[in-house]
Design a protein around this motif. Structure first.
Motif, PDB file in Angstrom:
ATOM      1  N   HIS A 190       0.784  -1.205   0.181  1.00 27.12           N
ATOM      2  CA  HIS A 190      -0.118  -0.027   0.090  1.00 27.12           C
ATOM      3  C   HIS A 190       0.915   1.109  -0.019  1.00 27.12           C
ATOM      4  O   HIS A 190       0.568   2.222  -0.726  1.00 27.12           O
ATOM      5  CB  HIS A 190      -0.875   0.051   1.319  1.00 27.12           C
ATOM      6  N   SER A 194       1.085   3.779  -3.212  1.00 21.84           N
ATOM      7  CA  SER A 194       0.785   5.169  -2.835  1.00 21.84           C
ATOM      8  C   SER A 194       1.590   6.418  -3.048  1.00 21.84           C
ATOM      9  O   SER A 194       1.447   7.222  -3.614  1.00 21.84           O
ATOM     10  CB  SER A 194       0.291   5.240  -1.353  1.00 21.84           C
ATOM     11  N   ASP A 199      -3.923   6.179  -6.543  1.00 12.79           N
ATOM     12  CA  ASP A 199      -4.882   6.682  -5.419  1.00 12.79           C
ATOM     13  C   ASP A 199      -5.705   5.510  -4.817  1.00 12.79           C
ATOM     14  O   ASP A 199      -6.328   4.437  -5.605  1.00 12.79           O
ATOM     15  CB  ASP A 199      -5.864   7.425  -6.244  1.00 12.79           C
TER      16      ASP A 199
END
Length: 338
Positions: A190, A194, A199
């Motif tokens: 993640h 990111s 997004d």
């Protein structure tokens, strides 16, 4: 400002020197970055006629001395390999040198002399015979940077995979998976995507057993014990993660765009789909290194059988350099605003 990419030569008896010289004949590399080779100048000079290159080898001691010009290959020369090192043979000298090239690159990255590291392949047998008992690049980099929570990410243009385990046997891999490791790798995936501009990245976790255990029909509850608690913890933090899902269909779904990245449980579960998608475009990225150090690599081995024959294709090296370019500016921008 174009990022400085430190390219380590890998095992000098393999195809690393060839693919580096070939890659650095491409004008777009110099248009997008400032490449420096960390290796042995004698070996690069030796492969020049093999790959029909007339680039000048420019020996430097520090990146500040580099020219960064197409037609010139800037080399931080460690000068630790004999000029007559045979191609295509396991060599303790080459194995030790491959380690020393990485160590020098980490030193330069820590001191912010280079913005990211791109590695040519090493040979694990030679590495061990050279006195360095690591499973591979990822573990070396983790040790040299004092990193405990790290993972291997593989990418192609249509698929990204991150691993819970890599270079250990299958039984050991399954035994080593636990909810904490699952949570940490999902979080690494993640955070990495990111930072790269995704997004709300969509993450999917493979099951360990066929059909992800199919509610206890296969296996001994490994999904419920080792994976599910870590997934639920990540979900509670707002991370968009799904699973465990059957691996045999998950990679197809990810390839068509349902997910941004797949979490694989063990080496071959993640590596096989990536290499089927196209080994020449595959890139290996070490995720989570301390100090924000970025490392990308070709996703193939030393290919001793074709070393020194001008057969090796440089496309994976170009892809790895391009990945290092893509990631490095973001790190530089964050550093500017820190």
């Amino acid at each position: 400002m174009k990022p400085v990419i430190g390219i380590t030569m890998g095992d000098a008896a393999g195809i690393g020197p060839e693919i580096i010289v070939k890659a650095l004949t491409h004008e777009e590399i110099y248009q997008n970055c400032r490449p420096i080779v960390i290796g042995d100048a004698k070996i690069l000079e030796r492969v020049q006629p093999i790959v029909h290159s007339n680039a000048k080898i420019n020996l430097i001691n520090d990146p500040d001395e580099a020219k960064f010009e197409l037609g010139t290959i800037d080399v931080i020369d460690l000068n630790i390999i004999p000029e007559d090192l045979p191609f295509g043979q396991v060599s303790p000298v080459a194995g030790d040198a491959a380690f020393q090239f990485i160590a020098k690159a980490v030193e330069l990255a820590k001191s912010k002399k280079i913005d990211s590291i791109c590695t040519a392949p090493l040979n694990k047998e030679a590495l061990h015979k050279g006195g360095h008992m690591y499973p591979g690049h990822t573990e070396i980099l983790a040790d040299l940077t004092g990193t405990e929570d790290f993972s291997m990410m593989l990418t192609t243009p249509n698929l990204k995979v991150i691993h819970l385990t890599t270079h250990i046997g299958l039984i050991d891999a399954i035994n080593s998976i636990n909810p904490e490791r699952t949570y940490k790798v999902v979080k690494l995936a993640h955070e990495t995507l990111s930072r790269a501009g995704f997004d709300d990245p969509k993450i999917a976790v493979c099951g360990i057993n066929p059909h992800a255990g199919e509610n206890g029909l296969f296996g001994y509850g490994e999904e419920e014990e080792k994976l599910q608690p870590g997934i639920e913890r990540a979900q509670a933090e707002g991370i968009n993660v799904t699973g465990p899902l059957p691996a045999d269909t998950l990679f197809f779904r990810a390839g068509r765009g349902d997910f941004d990245i797949v979490v694989a449980c063990y080496h071959d579960q993640g590596h096989a789909p990536i290499k089927v998608m196209g080994i020449e475009s595959g890139v290996n990225i070490t995720v989570g290194l301390k100090g924000g150090i970025i490392r990308t690599s070709v996703d193939h081995g030393t290919a001793f059988d074709i070393a020194g024959k001008n057969i090796a294709d440089e496309q994976s090296m170009i892809a790895a350099i391009n990945s290092a370019i893509e990631l490095a500016p973001k790190r530089k921008l964050r550093r500017k605003h820190d």
